[in-house]
Design a protein around this motif. Sequence first.
Motif, PDB file in Angstrom:
ATOM      1  N   HIS A 145     -13.735  -7.687  -4.537  1.00 59.59           N
ATOM      2  CA  HIS A 145     -14.191  -7.025  -3.279  1.00 59.59           C
ATOM      3  C   HIS A 145     -13.285  -7.585  -2.007  1.00 59.59           C
ATOM      4  CE1 HIS A 145     -16.334  -5.553   0.253  1.00 59.59           C
ATOM      5  NE2 HIS A 145     -16.652  -4.309  -0.330  1.00 59.59           N
ATOM      6  N   ASP A 146     -13.572  -9.014  -1.895  1.00 57.27           N
ATOM      7  CA  ASP A 146     -13.002  -9.542  -0.753  1.00 57.27           C
ATOM      8  C   ASP A 146     -11.726 -10.397  -0.589  1.00 57.27           C
ATOM      9  OD1 ASP A 146     -15.582  -8.964   0.424  1.00 57.27           O
ATOM     10  OD2 ASP A 146     -16.248 -10.843  -0.002  1.00 57.27           O
ATOM     11  N   GLY A 147     -11.335 -10.595  -1.755  1.00 54.27           N
ATOM     12  CA  GLY A 147      -9.992 -11.182  -2.137  1.00 54.27           C
ATOM     13  C   GLY A 147      -8.880 -10.468  -1.678  1.00 54.27           C
ATOM     14  N   LYS A 148      -7.686 -10.955  -1.343  1.00 55.19           N
ATOM     15  CA  LYS A 148      -6.600 -10.412  -1.045  1.00 55.19           C
ATOM     16  C   LYS A 148      -5.278 -10.545  -1.908  1.00 55.19           C
ATOM     17  CE  LYS A 148      -7.608 -10.925   3.849  1.00 55.19           C
ATOM     18  NZ  LYS A 148      -7.759 -11.790   4.881  1.00 55.19           N
ATOM     19  N   LYS A 192     -17.473 -10.635  -5.848  1.00 56.19           N
ATOM     20  CA  LYS A 192     -17.243 -10.689  -4.701  1.00 56.19           C
ATOM     21  C   LYS A 192     -15.628 -11.115  -4.329  1.00 56.19           C
ATOM     22  CE  LYS A 192     -18.133 -14.012  -0.869  1.00 56.19           C
ATOM     23  NZ  LYS A 192     -17.822 -13.245   0.146  1.00 56.19           N
ATOM     24  N   ARG A 193     -14.924 -11.760  -5.627  1.00 56.00           N
ATOM     25  CA  ARG A 193     -13.351 -12.003  -5.172  1.00 56.00           C
ATOM     26  C   ARG A 193     -12.737 -10.659  -5.430  1.00 56.00           C
ATOM     27  NH1 ARG A 193     -11.681 -17.081  -6.769  1.00 56.00           N
ATOM     28  NH2 ARG A 193     -13.509 -18.420  -6.922  1.00 56.00           N
TER      29      ARG A 193
END
Length: 58
Positions: A10-13, A7-8
């Motif tokens: 995939h979704d992190g910036k 998730k980090r």
Amino acid sequence: MSEEQVKRMHDGKGFIAALDQSGGSTPKALKNYGIGEERYQSEEEMFDMIHQKRTRII
């Protein structure tokens, strides 16, 4: 790799930009990936772990 790590990624910036090899930002980059400082005992181990993350991305 745990669901949280995926998730980090995939979704992190800005995650990939944080995968440099300076001693100052590496612990935070690993922590953001779900790897706390208790998981490595030396700078060498820390840098090996960040290199493994870069290798997986590449």
